[in-house]
Scaffold this active site. Structure first.
Site, PDB file in Angstrom:
ATOM      1  N   ASP A 108       0.871  -1.172   0.000  1.00 21.54           N
ATOM      2  CA  ASP A 108       0.000   0.000   0.000  1.00 21.54           C
ATOM      3  C   ASP A 108       0.907   1.221   0.000  1.00 21.54           C
ATOM      4  O   ASP A 108       1.486   1.574   1.024  1.00 21.54           O
ATOM      5  CB  ASP A 108      -0.906  -0.023   1.240  1.00 21.54           C
ATOM      6  N   LYS A 124       3.208  11.174  -3.125  1.00 25.35           N
ATOM      7  CA  LYS A 124       2.177  10.582  -3.980  1.00 25.35           C
ATOM      8  C   LYS A 124       1.343  11.654  -4.688  1.00 25.35           C
ATOM      9  O   LYS A 124       0.884  11.456  -5.797  1.00 25.35           O
ATOM     10  CB  LYS A 124       1.282   9.706  -3.111  1.00 25.35           C
ATOM     11  N   GLU A 139      -7.219   0.643  -4.595  1.00 24.46           N
ATOM     12  CA  GLU A 139      -7.244   0.543  -3.136  1.00 24.46           C
ATOM     13  C   GLU A 139      -8.578   0.031  -2.589  1.00 24.46           C
ATOM     14  O   GLU A 139      -8.586  -0.857  -1.740  1.00 24.46           O
ATOM     15  CB  GLU A 139      -6.884   1.903  -2.519  1.00 24.46           C
ATOM     16  N   ASP A 158     -13.054   5.460   1.179  1.00 27.52           N
ATOM     17  CA  ASP A 158     -11.640   5.480   1.517  1.00 27.52           C
ATOM     18  C   ASP A 158     -11.163   6.919   1.657  1.00 27.52           C
ATOM     19  O   ASP A 158     -10.916   7.605   0.663  1.00 27.52           O
ATOM     20  CB  ASP A 158     -10.864   4.752   0.405  1.00 27.52           C
TER      21      ASP A 158
END
Lengths: 174, 619
Positions: B25, B86, B184, B206
């Site tokens: 992850d 990211k 994800e 999420d």
């Protein structure tokens, strides 16, 4: 590519969509690239292409207009990208009226009611045309195929109206 | 352990050996690695005993520090300590300047992409992410005692092509074999085992540090079908922190903050946020400049007011995703919560209210994605032969091309199931025209300038014909990872037009290769070793695959074909023993050519077998 053949079903307009759905899943279960994650590059590429074909086939088979177009294309009559103007005045008049009805929904006293009425009208027409389309395609005669092509062109208008109607429905809900 | 393994040419020595695979992850705020051992998926702890590694990379004059050690230096060396990299993946320099506001780094431009000037020189987001990936992979191979055969890396469902490609490039730079980029939310649903037993529509909410994703999945007989995805790639718990920081600034009157102060404020904001999950009021003691202090308190109610607009935005995205899926909230049977920010009571409450059901929170929301990725990595590595799970993903954003007048023509609409291939025909508009430019964009807007530019393709070697005479069929293919590739062919002559790809916000293959050879860890000799190793691994894959195919389906071949294939395998096995990279590559290509027909026949056969339960109509 013959999508009917890929799915192992007869090349006809009337299909059992539940059956098509379960065939689709079984085909993807055997061909999906995830089954080939540890395979050689060539096999992975082959799986991606095959899975893409299956997705495309399923997409076309489950939608009545795309299915009808594909059926006609298999019979040598390609209409998917044609540029052609319509010359049925009665039909065009009806489309204009429906379009006006859609445009007036927002300002109507009871928009929900008008919306429901218009939707019923569109659904009715659509259903009728689809029945005619099914009969024309199942006849399997060149003349009937031309009629089918004409019906598909008309149905496209109705599917478009349906989309616009759903958009208006959303706007009303917001 | 056997000292010498003897196997027939083309036969795998240990076909059922457990392969080491991990799920990663790669998060905005934290990253984790997990693996399946003895049938159970667990996150792995590093030497310091921690399994959650902050996605923070610090460059010093002579070293690279990743994780906790970098965090502690973040306040003192902000310019060289990159957090939330990211957010910069696959981003252009100009758009980063426009969006980012006050990043405490020295940003610079590298081929139009954003990069950061560090004490070690210019580092781009791909390189920085590769450091995090390498650190996690290292933890995994040390814990598991061997090299990883492959990894599954998770990405937000919302990631566009450039962001996915950047993630894959980072993995390649870190020397990892990517089995799959997994969304994800899909990973989270896998972690909850919703693939077995559960039927119906599942929503995955999420809310991570830097991204918000909502995915609507339909589960049926082990099939995961992504019906719709939505979200916001620039909304997350970090924004909660920033909301608190703004509030604190209003209270203290410190309107302009330098890099260090900013981190100080952020640190306190984060603490406040976490404490307010359990408490109603938290008191604050904030050191200001010149040894002054500001003291005050923040109540949960006040905090909830601060973040209310942000939470509302997530709910609006949920609404949109359901709409895209053509569903209403009553049809959602389960809601899975992912991301540390879902610990905020306000978030849980509003999600429960909207979906009218209590969300699933039993697995640590920080670990759930890594655990799901590990489960999928285990399957993809081939450790679970009885696997029935099928993940059908969709493309998150429409792919289109620019047409006359800067308008976008959609070629593959969003939420189309992938892999997918769509062809589009183009024609020349000048006599003798031999080249053509095509601009590919991703997004939902009408005007090309409002979509995200993906790449510009140049079609060359078009056979010269009269205007409108050449018909070029361009095929856009999106693979299971959501990555685009393009091929082109002139229809009347069958001539293959070559496609030159210039990614708008990505690196070309050559640039990635140059980065690999250029990095200090990979001197020239290492590079050659690595290329050799890559070919050997691919050779091994081909040998295993073809041998297994022969075992199962040699009946599909006649004697001559069988002999030719056996010879090719023997030659490949021999080449693999050597150190001539080019010779191995040639032997692989030869084997592929010899077995092309065989592979196609097997594919046809497997399609017929897949439909065995059905009445097959022979048309």
């Amino acid at each position: 590519m013959n999508y009917f053949q890929l799915f192992g079903v007869p090349a006809q307009f009337d299909l059992d969509l539940t059956d098509i759905g379960s065939r689709y899943l079984e085909l993807q279960r055997s061909c999906h690239p995830d089954n080939f994650a540890a395979a050689s590059e060539r096999d992975r590429l082959l799986a991606v292409q095959q899975a893409a074909n299956i997705n495309d086939a399923y997409h076309s088979l489950k939608h009545p207009l795309l299915r009808a177009e594909h059926l006609l294309a298999l019979r040598g009559l390609k209409i998917s990208n044609e540029q052609r103007s319509f010359t049925d005045p009665a039909f065009l008049m009806q489309q204009m009226e429906l379009r006006e009805a859609l445009a007036e929904i927002e300002d109507a006293d009871e928009p929900e009611q008008v919306l429901a009425d218009t939707e019923r009208l569109i659904q009715q027409q659509k259903k009728q045309l689809l029945q005619q389309l099914s009969a024309a395609l199942d006849a399997g005669e060149p003349q009937q195929d031309q009629l089918a092509a004409e019906l598909i062109r008309k149905l496209k208008f109705f599917f478009k109206l349906q989309q616009e109607l759903e958009l208006i429905e959303q706007q009303l809900q917001d | 352990m056997a000292l010498l393994q003897i196997a027939e040419p083309g036969q795998s020595a240990a076909p059922h050996q457990h392969k080491l695979a991990a799920g990663i992850d790669l998060g905005t705020t934290n990253s984790l690695v997990a693996t399946v051992r003895s049938g159970e998926a667990k996150t792995l702890a590093n030497a310091a005993g921690k399994d959650m590694v902050p996605s923070v990379v610090r460059y010093t004059a002579d070293s690279v520090i990743v994780g906790d050690a970098a965090v502690s230096a973040a306040v003192t060396d902000a310019e060289n300590t990159i957090v939330s990299v990211k957010r910069l993946m696959g981003k252009g320099y100009q758009e980063t300047l426009a969006q980012a506001g006050a990043l405490p780094y020295r940003l610079t431009e590298q081929n139009g992409l954003v990069a950061i000037e560090t004490v070690q020189g210019i580092r781009n987001p791909v390189e920085i992410s590769a450091e995090i990936l390498a650190t996690l992979a290292n933890t995994a191979s040390e814990t598991l005692g061997g090299e990883l055969t492959g990894v599954v890396i998770t990405v937000p469902a919302y990631f566009d092509d450039a962001q996915r490609q950047a993630t894959k490039d980072a993995a390649r730079l870190a020397g990892l074999n990517v089995l799959r980029l997994l969304n994800e939310p899909t990973a989270a649903a896998l972690a909850y085992g919703l693939d077995s037993g559960q039927e119906g529509v599942v929503a995955v909410y999420d809310l991570g540090g830097g991204t918000f994703d909502i995915s609507v999945l339909r589960l049926k007989q082990g099939v995961f079908e992504v019906l719709a995805t939505g979200g916001d790639s620039a909304l997350g718990g970090d924004d909660f922190d920033h909301a608190i920081v703004s509030w604190l600034q209003q209270q203290t009157g410190e309107t302009k903050l330098n890099g260090q102060q900013q981190r100080q404020y952020l640190k306190i904001a984060r603490q406040l946020k976490e404490q307010l999950s359990d408490e109603q009021v938290v008191s604050i003691d904030l050191p200001l400049q010149q040894d002054k202090h500001w003291q005050g308190e923040l109540s949960r109610t006040a905090f909830e007011q601060l973040i209310q607009p942000l939470v509302k935005r997530t709910i609006r995205a949920c609404k949109q995703a359901l709409r895209d899926a053509g569903l209403t909230t009553d049809e959602v049977v389960k809601v899975v919560m992912v991301g540390g920010s879902t610990r905020v009571p306000q978030v849980r409450q509003q999600v429960a209210e909207f979906f009218n059901t209590d969300p699933l929170t039993s697995i640590d929301p920080d670990k759930v994605v890594a655990i799901g990725a590990a489960i999928q990595a285990n399957v993809l590595a081939g450790n679970k032969s009885d696997n029935e799970t099928l993940l059908l993903d969709v493309i998150p954003l429409s792919l289109g091309i620019e047409t006359m007048g800067g308008l976008t023509e959609k070629i593959i609409p969003r939420n189309t199931v992938i892999p997918v291939a769509r062809a589009q025909e183009f024609t020349t508009f000048k006599d003798g025209q031999t080249a053509m430019a095509i601009h590919v964009v991703q997004g939902e807007r009408e005007l090309t300038e409002n979509c995200r530019s993906l790449a510009r393709f140049e079609l060359r070697d078009i056979p010269p014909m009269a205007a409108g005479g050449a018909h070029i069929r361009v095929t856009f293919q999106v693979d299971a990872d959501g990555l685009l590739s393009v091929t082109a062919q002139e229809k009347s002559t069958g001539a293959q037009a070559s496609v030159q790809v210039k990614p708008s916000y990505g690196l070309t293959d050559d640039q990635v290769a140059a980065m690999i050879s250029g990095s200090m860890q990979h001197a020239r000799q290492d590079m050659q070793q690595r290329l050799l190793r890559e070919q050997q691994v691919e050779a091994e894959r081909v040998l295993e695959a073809v041998s297994a195919a022969l075992d199962a389906d040699s009946a599909l071949l006649d004697e001559t074909e069988l002999t030719a294939i056996r010879q090719a395998l023997a030659a490949l096995a021999a080449a693999k023993q050597g150190t001539d990279t080019a010779a191995i590559k040639a032997a692989i290509e030869h084997t592929n050519t010899i077995t092309d027909d065989f592979a196609a026949r097997r594919m046809d056969q497997s399609i017929r077998q897949a439909l065995r339960g059905h009445k097959v109509d022979e048309v």
